[in-house]
Design a protein around this motif. Structure first.
Motif, PDB file in Angstrom:
ATOM      1  N   LEU A 111       0.139  24.972 -20.121  1.00  0.00           N
ATOM      2  CA  LEU A 111      -0.953  25.876 -20.476  1.00  0.00           C
ATOM      3  C   LEU A 111      -0.613  26.645 -21.752  1.00  0.00           C
ATOM      4  O   LEU A 111       0.357  27.410 -21.795  1.00  0.00           O
ATOM      5  CB  LEU A 111      -1.208  26.852 -19.325  1.00  0.00           C
ATOM      6  N   ASP A 112      -1.415  26.422 -22.792  1.00  0.00           N
ATOM      7  CA  ASP A 112      -1.277  27.132 -24.062  1.00  0.00           C
ATOM      8  C   ASP A 112      -2.266  28.299 -24.054  1.00  0.00           C
ATOM      9  O   ASP A 112      -3.482  28.096 -23.933  1.00  0.00           O
ATOM     10  CB  ASP A 112      -1.587  26.174 -25.221  1.00  0.00           C
ATOM     11  N   THR A 113      -1.761  29.523 -24.190  1.00  0.00           N
ATOM     12  CA  THR A 113      -2.626  30.706 -24.072  1.00  0.00           C
ATOM     13  C   THR A 113      -2.903  31.365 -25.424  1.00  0.00           C
ATOM     14  O   THR A 113      -3.313  32.523 -25.477  1.00  0.00           O
ATOM     15  CB  THR A 113      -1.984  31.745 -23.129  1.00  0.00           C
ATOM     16  N   ARG A 114      -2.723  30.627 -26.495  1.00  0.00           N
ATOM     17  CA  ARG A 114      -3.023  31.175 -27.823  1.00  0.00           C
ATOM     18  C   ARG A 114      -4.530  31.121 -28.099  1.00  0.00           C
ATOM     19  O   ARG A 114      -5.326  30.678 -27.270  1.00  0.00           O
ATOM     20  CB  ARG A 114      -2.270  30.384 -28.889  1.00  0.00           C
ATOM     21  N   THR A 115      -4.909  31.526 -29.293  1.00  0.00           N
ATOM     22  CA  THR A 115      -6.314  31.484 -29.680  1.00  0.00           C
ATOM     23  C   THR A 115      -6.686  30.076 -30.142  1.00  0.00           C
ATOM     24  O   THR A 115      -5.809  29.286 -30.521  1.00  0.00           O
ATOM     25  CB  THR A 115      -6.599  32.462 -30.832  1.00  0.00           C
ATOM     26  N   PRO A 116      -7.995  29.752 -30.136  1.00  0.00           N
ATOM     27  CA  PRO A 116      -8.411  28.439 -30.635  1.00  0.00           C
ATOM     28  C   PRO A 116      -7.968  28.179 -32.076  1.00  0.00           C
ATOM     29  O   PRO A 116      -7.601  27.045 -32.418  1.00  0.00           O
ATOM     30  CB  PRO A 116      -9.940  28.487 -30.510  1.00  0.00           C
ATOM     31  N   PHE A 130      -4.395  27.201 -32.135  1.00  0.00           N
ATOM     32  CA  PHE A 130      -4.281  25.853 -31.582  1.00  0.00           C
ATOM     33  C   PHE A 130      -4.671  24.802 -32.616  1.00  0.00           C
ATOM     34  O   PHE A 130      -4.035  23.745 -32.708  1.00  0.00           O
ATOM     35  CB  PHE A 130      -5.177  25.744 -30.348  1.00  0.00           C
ATOM     36  N   GLU A 131      -5.703  25.100 -33.412  1.00  0.00           N
ATOM     37  CA  GLU A 131      -6.123  24.166 -34.454  1.00  0.00           C
ATOM     38  C   GLU A 131      -5.094  24.086 -35.573  1.00  0.00           C
ATOM     39  O   GLU A 131      -4.867  23.026 -36.163  1.00  0.00           O
ATOM     40  CB  GLU A 131      -7.482  24.589 -35.029  1.00  0.00           C
ATOM     41  N   ASP A 132      -4.471  25.221 -35.886  1.00  0.00           N
ATOM     42  CA  ASP A 132      -3.496  25.252 -36.984  1.00  0.00           C
ATOM     43  C   ASP A 132      -2.235  24.459 -36.640  1.00  0.00           C
ATOM     44  O   ASP A 132      -1.650  23.807 -37.504  1.00  0.00           O
ATOM     45  CB  ASP A 132      -3.116  26.700 -37.313  1.00  0.00           C
ATOM     46  N   MET A 133      -1.810  24.538 -35.380  1.00  0.00           N
ATOM     47  CA  MET A 133      -0.585  23.853 -34.988  1.00  0.00           C
ATOM     48  C   MET A 133      -0.498  23.785 -33.470  1.00  0.00           C
ATOM     49  O   MET A 133      -0.774  24.756 -32.793  1.00  0.00           O
ATOM     50  CB  MET A 133       0.653  24.573 -35.559  1.00  0.00           C
ATOM     51  N   ARG A 134      -0.162  22.620 -32.959  1.00  0.00           N
ATOM     52  CA  ARG A 134       0.000  22.466 -31.528  1.00  0.00           C
ATOM     53  C   ARG A 134       1.226  21.596 -31.260  1.00  0.00           C
ATOM     54  O   ARG A 134       1.706  20.897 -32.143  1.00  0.00           O
ATOM     55  CB  ARG A 134      -1.251  21.859 -30.909  1.00  0.00           C
ATOM     56  N   LEU A 135       1.716  21.646 -30.020  1.00  0.00           N
ATOM     57  CA  LEU A 135       2.906  20.881 -29.673  1.00  0.00           C
ATOM     58  C   LEU A 135       2.590  19.419 -29.409  1.00  0.00           C
ATOM     59  O   LEU A 135       3.454  18.563 -29.568  1.00  0.00           O
ATOM     60  CB  LEU A 135       3.594  21.498 -28.452  1.00  0.00           C
ATOM     61  N   GLY A 136       1.368  19.125 -28.975  1.00  0.00           N
ATOM     62  CA  GLY A 136       1.005  17.732 -28.734  1.00  0.00           C
ATOM     63  C   GLY A 136       1.727  17.124 -27.555  1.00  0.00           C
ATOM     64  O   GLY A 136       2.158  15.972 -27.596  1.00  0.00           O
ATOM     65  N   ILE A 137       1.851  17.901 -26.469  1.00  0.00           N
ATOM     66  CA  ILE A 137       2.577  17.420 -25.287  1.00  0.00           C
ATOM     67  C   ILE A 137       1.658  17.381 -24.062  1.00  0.00           C
ATOM     68  O   ILE A 137       2.121  17.484 -22.930  1.00  0.00           O
ATOM     69  CB  ILE A 137       3.818  18.294 -25.009  1.00  0.00           C
ATOM     70  N   PRO A 188      12.155  23.411 -31.032  1.00  0.00           N
ATOM     71  CA  PRO A 188      12.855  22.743 -32.149  1.00  0.00           C
ATOM     72  C   PRO A 188      12.493  21.277 -32.327  1.00  0.00           C
ATOM     73  O   PRO A 188      13.243  20.531 -32.944  1.00  0.00           O
ATOM     74  CB  PRO A 188      14.317  22.893 -31.741  1.00  0.00           C
ATOM     75  N   TYR A 189      11.357  20.869 -31.787  1.00  0.00           N
ATOM     76  CA  TYR A 189      10.973  19.465 -31.818  1.00  0.00           C
ATOM     77  C   TYR A 189       9.713  19.284 -32.674  1.00  0.00           C
ATOM     78  O   TYR A 189       9.069  20.266 -33.060  1.00  0.00           O
ATOM     79  CB  TYR A 189      10.737  18.961 -30.383  1.00  0.00           C
ATOM     80  N   PRO A 190       9.351  18.050 -32.989  1.00  0.00           N
ATOM     81  CA  PRO A 190       8.160  17.830 -33.824  1.00  0.00           C
ATOM     82  C   PRO A 190       6.906  18.458 -33.226  1.00  0.00           C
ATOM     83  O   PRO A 190       6.734  18.531 -32.006  1.00  0.00           O
ATOM     84  CB  PRO A 190       8.058  16.298 -33.867  1.00  0.00           C
ATOM     85  N   ARG A 191       6.016  18.910 -34.114  1.00  0.00           N
ATOM     86  CA  ARG A 191       4.751  19.529 -33.709  1.00  0.00           C
ATOM     87  C   ARG A 191       3.609  18.816 -34.411  1.00  0.00           C
ATOM     88  O   ARG A 191       3.805  18.108 -35.388  1.00  0.00           O
ATOM     89  CB  ARG A 191       4.736  21.018 -34.078  1.00  0.00           C
ATOM     90  N   GLU A 192       2.416  19.037 -33.923  1.00  0.00           N
ATOM     91  CA  GLU A 192       1.236  18.474 -34.566  1.00  0.00           C
ATOM     92  C   GLU A 192       0.559  19.542 -35.417  1.00  0.00           C
ATOM     93  O   GLU A 192       0.493  20.706 -35.026  1.00  0.00           O
ATOM     94  CB  GLU A 192       0.235  17.970 -33.516  1.00  0.00           C
TER      95      GLU A 192
END
Length: 567
Positions: free
Chosen positions: A486-491, A494-501, A562-566
């Motif tokens: 569950l990602d509790t940030r703002t939309p 989330f659009e700027d950067m997400r973990l993609g998991i 510390p891992y790749p992000r989207e």
């Protein structure tokens, strides 16, 4: 009839030796003090070598001068301190029965014998060197002596080195890496163990690894140097344990040091199990008239009580000061031990630590410990605050603070110093959670980063929150674990950067109205995260109040990932 002046001989002219001699002089104007130094220079600021090599400053004399700009040479020691400083002179034997030191003037070979009433051994340490084929090739260096700094600075100024490797991923290794990088030299750090910066827990070390690579340097872990390669006596590359060959024009070895105890051992002084000279709290050796300090000694951990080696310049100066006082007023000063505190600069990041890491705590027998990882700014955003990511460690039973690690571009030094003092005073998490620290927006948040770390750790100790590290989350995802992310940030975030998991976005402000999007099974594992974990904590409290029983927070938030992000 007045007593004859004390005869004090000090062997070693880097840090601890000159400090002891200078302190003794301040307490006794009439003592006869002789300082024996094998090198040509005295009182070298060895921790400044990487910055001289990197071109942060250009005047070599700044490494050997006083704050007033006076070079600390034999003339200075004679005129300002009435200390007879014998440079390029090697102590070759100690006769404890006769209370004399035999020394050799290296340029002439002349040998003389100097009597003492009290003797100080500050012979330092020597760099460890890989015992592999090719280790005598030209182009392999250390950064231990001022002559090493001179040689590396010359190579930098000549601009003839294009590729370099640094063997060893500790403090000195990364300071050298930055210095070479500043000179425009492509640099690769080779670390034999699985993780760089061994005083950090692997999760924080991984963040530094990602950061360093982002600055254009390479890092190879879990691989040592099997051989140095060369042609016509000149280094051309290194061969790693896995068979990989890396071309390079320069290799700087920074894999640690070994105490110089040969002189002490030959004199019959006790040597400890860790290879350093044994000393008591007064810095006396097994001979009460012989003191020792600096990189050549063993001292005590203030956390475990065990013997440790701590080859740091600040500690050498502290120990030298204790000796200097005891030379004149025997038994009046003590050096109780160390907490293992250190710091270094890696590009625009600071890496600091004090006390124990999780691994060292377990190795020392602390089996019931708790940690908390937090991220946040050093000062408010409207004051251009900078990020810090920190990990605090405490004993579950007593709440005693055991360690602290902090990294980032923010003011790490202040926070490490605060916790180092807390560890020295055996303070608990409760003490830190209510610490009265200075606050004003240019210097801190209203709740300082250290206090926030203590609050999170307090909540974990009280069972109010359950945390999970970024590494553990990654492992769950990679193994296909049945958990809800569950990602509790703002939309917008989330659009700027997400973990993609496979995460689900539900902003914390909308969570109460969107509970239907969460798993119906109240026992299903839910892992919550946000930018820095604060909103995650608030979301976890909401869910637990509504019956979900297996809610965890990814500590440190996305900034500790510390891992790749989207993007």
């Amino acid at each position: 009839m007045s007593n004859p002046p004390r005869k004090i001989v000090v062997i070693g002219g880097s840090a601890a030796g000159p400090k002891a001699a200078s302190k003794a002089r301040r307490l006794d104007e009439h003592a006869s003090i002789t300082l024996i130094q094998k090198e040509a220079d005295l009182s070298m600021a060895s921790c400044g070598y990487p910055y001289y090599v990197g071109g942060v400053f250009d005047d070599r004399n700044q490494l050997i001068c006083t704050p007033a700009g006076i070079v600390r040479d034999p003339v200075f020691f004679d005129k300002a301190k009435r200390i007879d400083a014998l440079t390029r002179t090697e102590a070759i034997a100690i006769d404890r029965a006769a209370k004399t030191v035999a020394c050799k003037h290296l340029p002439t070979g002349e040998i003389r014998t100097i009597p003492y009433d009290k003797l100080v051994i500050a012979t330092g340490a020597s760099p460890l060197y890989p015992q592999v084929p090719g280790n005598t090739l030209d182009g392999i260096q250390t950064l231990h002596k001022i002559g090493d700094a001179d040689a590396l600075r010359t190579l930098r100024d000549q601009g003839q080195v294009r590729r370099a490797v640094v063997v060893g991923g500790g403090l000195i290794g990364f300071e050298v890496c930055e210095a070479l990088h500043l000179a425009g030299i492509h640099t690769t750090v080779i670390e034999k163990t699985a993780s760089i910066l061994p005083f950090l827990d692997p999760d924080l070390a991984k963040l530094i690894e990602v950061y360093v690579r982002g600055n254009g340097a390479d890092i190879i872990t879990d691989n040592g140097v099997a051989a140095f390669l060369g042609e016509n006596g000149q280094l051309t590359g290194v061969k790693l344990d896995n068979g990989t060959e890396l071309p390079c024009d320069l290799a700087v070895v920074a894999v640690g040091v070994r105490p110089n105890v040969g002189l002490a051992r030959e004199a019959g002084l006790a040597i400890g199990e860790l290879g350093g000279i044994e000393v008591n709290e007064y810095m006396q050796t097994s001979d009460s008239d012989v003191y020792a300090a600096g990189d050549c000694v063993e001292c005590k951990s203030l956390i475990t009580g065990a013997k440790v080696r701590a080859p740091y310049g600040d500690l050498a100066n502290l120990q030298g000061r204790v000796i200097g006082q005891n030379l004149i007023e025997e038994g009046s000063a003590r050096f109780p031990g160390v907490t293992h505190t250190g710091i270094c600069k890696i590009f625009d990041y600071t890496v600091g630590f004090t006390g124990m890491s999780t691994q060292s705590a377990h190795a020392a027998g602390f089996t019931d410990i708790e940690t908390a990882t937090v991220s946040g700014l050093d000062i408010p955003p409207y004051m251009q605050g900078k990020l810090m990511i920190s990990k605090m460690l405490a004993d579950r039973k007593t709440g005693r603070v055991l360690g602290f690690q902090s990294i980032g571009p923010g003011d790490v030094s202040k926070r490490v110093a605060t916790v180092a003092t807390a560890i020295r005073g055996q303070l608990t998490i409760d003490d830190l959670a209510n610490a009265d620290l200075p606050y004003a927006p240019p210097y801190s948040l209203a709740l300082d980063h250290v206090i926030v770390a203590a609050h999170v750790l307090e909540n974990k100790l009280l069972g109010r929150v359950r945390g999970v590290s970024a590494a553990e989350v990654k492992q769950r995802v990679d193994k296909g674990a049945d958990c809800f992310l569950l990602d509790t940030r703002t939309p917008q975030e989330f659009e700027d950067m997400r973990l993609g998991i496979g995460e689900t976005l539900v902003p914390v402000g909308a969570l109460r109205d969107r509970l239907g999007e969460l798993p119906e099974d109240k026992d299903k594992e839910i892992i919550i995260y946000c930018h820095s974990a604060l909103r995650g904590y608030e979301a976890a409290a909401m869910l637990e109040a509504r019956g979900w029983r297996n809610v965890k927070i990814m500590e440190g938030g996305i900034v500790a990932w510390p891992y790749p992000r989207e993007k």
